[in-house]
Design a protein around this motif. Structure first.
Motif, PDB file in Angstrom:
ATOM      1  N   THR A 164      -4.908   2.309   5.113  1.00 42.37           N
ATOM      2  CA  THR A 164      -3.939   1.754   6.065  1.00 42.37           C
ATOM      3  C   THR A 164      -4.620   1.160   7.299  1.00 42.37           C
ATOM      4  O   THR A 164      -3.964   0.907   8.311  1.00 42.37           O
ATOM      5  CB  THR A 164      -2.951   2.852   6.509  1.00 42.37           C
ATOM      6  OG1 THR A 164      -3.678   3.946   7.064  1.00 42.37           O
ATOM      7  CG2 THR A 164      -2.122   3.346   5.341  1.00 42.37           C
ATOM      8  N   PRO A 204       3.218   5.026  -2.961  1.00 38.09           N
ATOM      9  CA  PRO A 204       3.367   6.203  -2.103  1.00 38.09           C
ATOM     10  C   PRO A 204       4.512   6.026  -1.105  1.00 38.09           C
ATOM     11  O   PRO A 204       4.662   4.962  -0.498  1.00 38.09           O
ATOM     12  CB  PRO A 204       2.017   6.293  -1.381  1.00 38.09           C
ATOM     13  CG  PRO A 204       1.064   5.558  -2.262  1.00 38.09           C
ATOM     14  CD  PRO A 204       1.854   4.462  -2.904  1.00 38.09           C
ATOM     15  N   GLU A 261       0.834  -1.205   0.000  1.00 45.58           N
ATOM     16  CA  GLU A 261       0.000   0.000   0.000  1.00 45.58           C
ATOM     17  C   GLU A 261       0.868   1.254   0.000  1.00 45.58           C
ATOM     18  O   GLU A 261       0.555   2.238  -0.644  1.00 45.58           O
ATOM     19  CB  GLU A 261      -0.924  -0.005   1.213  1.00 45.58           C
ATOM     20  CG  GLU A 261      -1.852   1.194   1.326  1.00 45.58           C
ATOM     21  CD  GLU A 261      -2.933   1.208   0.242  1.00 45.58           C
ATOM     22  OE1 GLU A 261      -3.567   2.250   0.064  1.00 45.58           O
ATOM     23  OE2 GLU A 261      -3.137   0.154  -0.410  1.00 45.58           O
ATOM     24  N   LEU A 262       1.978   1.190   0.731  1.00 49.20           N
ATOM     25  CA  LEU A 262       2.902   2.319   0.750  1.00 49.20           C
ATOM     26  C   LEU A 262       4.246   1.869   1.297  1.00 49.20           C
ATOM     27  O   LEU A 262       4.392   0.752   1.815  1.00 49.20           O
ATOM     28  CB  LEU A 262       2.362   3.475   1.590  1.00 49.20           C
ATOM     29  CG  LEU A 262       2.487   3.375   3.119  1.00 49.20           C
ATOM     30  CD1 LEU A 262       2.419   4.759   3.731  1.00 49.20           C
ATOM     31  CD2 LEU A 262       1.373   2.498   3.678  1.00 49.20           C
ATOM     32  N   LEU A 274      -5.151   6.526   0.649  1.00 51.81           N
ATOM     33  CA  LEU A 274      -4.476   5.437   1.344  1.00 51.81           C
ATOM     34  C   LEU A 274      -5.449   4.636   2.202  1.00 51.81           C
ATOM     35  O   LEU A 274      -6.318   5.210   2.868  1.00 51.81           O
ATOM     36  CB  LEU A 274      -3.355   5.999   2.230  1.00 51.81           C
ATOM     37  CG  LEU A 274      -2.210   6.738   1.507  1.00 51.81           C
ATOM     38  CD1 LEU A 274      -1.221   7.291   2.527  1.00 51.81           C
ATOM     39  CD2 LEU A 274      -1.506   5.800   0.536  1.00 51.81           C
ATOM     40  N   ARG A 281      -4.536   9.329  -5.019  1.00 54.54           N
ATOM     41  CA  ARG A 281      -4.781   7.992  -4.470  1.00 54.54           C
ATOM     42  C   ARG A 281      -5.076   8.129  -2.979  1.00 54.54           C
ATOM     43  O   ARG A 281      -4.356   8.835  -2.265  1.00 54.54           O
ATOM     44  CB  ARG A 281      -3.561   7.095  -4.708  1.00 54.54           C
ATOM     45  CG  ARG A 281      -3.686   5.704  -4.091  1.00 54.54           C
ATOM     46  CD  ARG A 281      -2.528   4.854  -4.548  1.00 54.54           C
ATOM     47  NE  ARG A 281      -2.401   3.637  -3.790  1.00 54.54           N
ATOM     48  CZ  ARG A 281      -1.448   2.719  -3.988  1.00 54.54           C
ATOM     49  NH1 ARG A 281      -0.559   2.915  -4.961  1.00 54.54           N
ATOM     50  NH2 ARG A 281      -1.392   1.647  -3.252  1.00 54.54           N
ATOM     51  N   ASN A 285      -4.723   6.693   7.438  1.00 58.32           N
ATOM     52  CA  ASN A 285      -5.854   6.001   6.820  1.00 58.32           C
ATOM     53  C   ASN A 285      -6.849   7.014   6.225  1.00 58.32           C
ATOM     54  O   ASN A 285      -7.352   7.908   6.914  1.00 58.32           O
ATOM     55  CB  ASN A 285      -6.567   5.121   7.851  1.00 58.32           C
ATOM     56  CG  ASN A 285      -7.617   4.244   7.209  1.00 58.32           C
ATOM     57  OD1 ASN A 285      -7.405   3.689   6.122  1.00 58.32           O
ATOM     58  ND2 ASN A 285      -8.761   4.110   7.869  1.00 58.32           N
TER      59      ASN A 285
END
Length: 443
Positions: free
Chosen positions: A224, A95, A66-67, A222, A220, A209
């Motif tokens: 999280t 990211p 995700e990052l 996120l 985008r 998040n």
């Protein structure tokens, strides 16, 4: 810088080819939860960080992360390396959250710009960011014209990275470059310079998040929530490259490398000393290629070893060795002589320099001592070594016969005035001419 980049690329290819399978494609426990890859970097900004970050981004893309979180603690570094790292972050398809941590950490000089380059910028409490004024390659103040040019380039980049954060953040970022201003995490958050202040990585992920970032592909959001973290350490090669930019290590490698090469040249036929010397000099060359070096110091180091060699070849009872020790100390201290301003000072340890120089001088002094003793020692082989040696008469000698000297049989005759010798009696050589000895009875 291009040479350094080529070296790093080759090193990276070596790592990719020989690392254990599966390191880059590690799955995150076959879970549907999002993955966050955590990279940790502590130290001066060097090309090793570029290699580490590129590898981490590639791994994050392969694992569908995700990052990526880059936990950073740095006093700064080269502007060229900083520019490369900013380009890597801004072009990432994953990211990148740059997180200044742990408590007490700093993101100074080039580190401040790298922090602002992240799609997410965050700091831990009690951390500091700023002091991003450009300086010379050895830490010295730039001339007015050059400083203005470099500052304008950095300012243009910072304005691009901070325009989404508002006027207050942009103004603070400009002051970091123009006036070397530094601020705390709270001040940076209040000005909008950073997005979050978090006590640790988990806290940061919870706060992120639903946060929207801007990538090359567009915006985008996120996700999280319930994210799983996976620490992604530096490889052995990257750690080694980071160690090699320590001025003390570079000095030791140079000293050991040159001495090992000289040992190999003085007694050719082996390979261990030559191999060690070549490896040490190659590793030192990398450090010299990355660090800001005062080449005037290199001249002093070369002069020192030239003096050592001359004293070995034409002994002067240590005078040249003493001069070589002085030259070695001066050269080492001048080699990385940088002011105590950003980027971080790269000063070599004075006690280490003095100790290594004295040991090096002592080694060469011992070699010179052996050389002088060898020149003064009597000849111990051939006919010149026979006078005054002792042996045994194998036959009666009056005036000629045979004797055994140095495990060999010789034809012998009595020296002038010597009395006859019987078989089995000890003898002493008076002189040697060809294969005939002149002897007398040993009292």
């Amino acid at each position: 810088m291009k040479i350094t980049r080529v070296l790093l690329t080759l090193t990276g290819l070596f790592f990719l080819l020989f690392q254990p399978a599966g390191v880059l494609t590690r799955a995150h426990a076959r879970s549907d939860a999002p993955l966050a890859l955590v990279l940790t970097f502590d130290g001066a900004i060097t090309p090793a960080l570029t290699l580490y970050l590129e590898r981490g981004i590639k791994a994050a893309e392969q694992q569908g992360a995700e990052l990526l979180v880059l936990q950073l603690n740095t006093p700064g570094g080269s502007i060229d390396t900083m520019t490369e790292i900013v380009q890597v972050i801004r072009s990432s398809n994953v990211p990148v959250a740059v997180y200044v941590a742990p408590r007490g950490a700093i993101a100074a000089s080039a580190g401040a710009v790298i922090t602002l380059a992240g799609q997410v910028s965050a700091m831990a409490p009690e951390t500091v960011i700023g002091a991003a004024s450009p300086v010379g390659s050895q830490g010295e103040d730039l001339g007015a014209t050059m400083k203005e040019k470099v500052s304008e380039i950095i300012l243009a980049g910072i304005r691009t990275m901070t325009e989404r954060r508002g006027e207050s953040a942009m103004r603070l970022a400009e002051e970091m470059v123009v006036n070397a201003k530094a601020v705390s995490a709270t001040e940076a958050l209040d000005a909008g310079l950073v997005d979050f202040v978090a006590v640790d990585v988990d806290d940061l992920l919870n706060q992120m998040n639903g946060f929207t970032v801007v990538l090359q592909s567009g915006e985008r959001t996120l996700d999280t929530a319930g994210v799983q973290t996976s620490n992604y350490p530096m490889s052995f090669i990257e750690q080694l490259l980071q160690i090699l930019i320590n001025p003390n290590i570079v000095f030791l490698l140079l000293t050991i490398g040159v001495q090992a090469i000289l040992i190999e040249l003085s007694s050719p036929g082996g390979w261990v000393a030559g191999f060690i010397g070549a490896v040490c000099l190659l590793l030192a060359a990398y450090g010299l290629g990355v660090l800001p070096v005062n080449w005037f110091g290199i001249l002093f180091l070369i002069a020192a070893f030239v003096l050592f060699i001359i004293d070995v070849k034409a002994p002067t009872h240590g005078a040249l060795t003493a001069a070589g020790v002085g030259s070695l100390i001066i050269g080492a201290l001048v080699l990385f002589n940088t002011p105590s301003i950003t980027p971080p000072p790269l000063r070599i340890s004075t006690p280490l320099v003095i100790l290594v120089s004295l040991v090096t001088g002592l080694v060469f002094a011992v070699i010179v001592g052996f050389g002088i003793r060898a020149q003064r020692a009597p000849v111990r082989m051939g006919q010149e070594s026979l006078p005054h040696q002792t042996g045994i008469a194998r036959t009666d000698i009056d005036p000629q016969g045979q004797v055994q000297v140095a495990s060999e049989l010789w034809t012998a005759e009595l020296a002038e005035g010597a009395s006859p010798i019987h078989a089995g009696e000890p003898i002493e050589v008076v002189s040697a001419k060809g294969l005939r000895l002149k002897i007398r009875k040993k009292e």
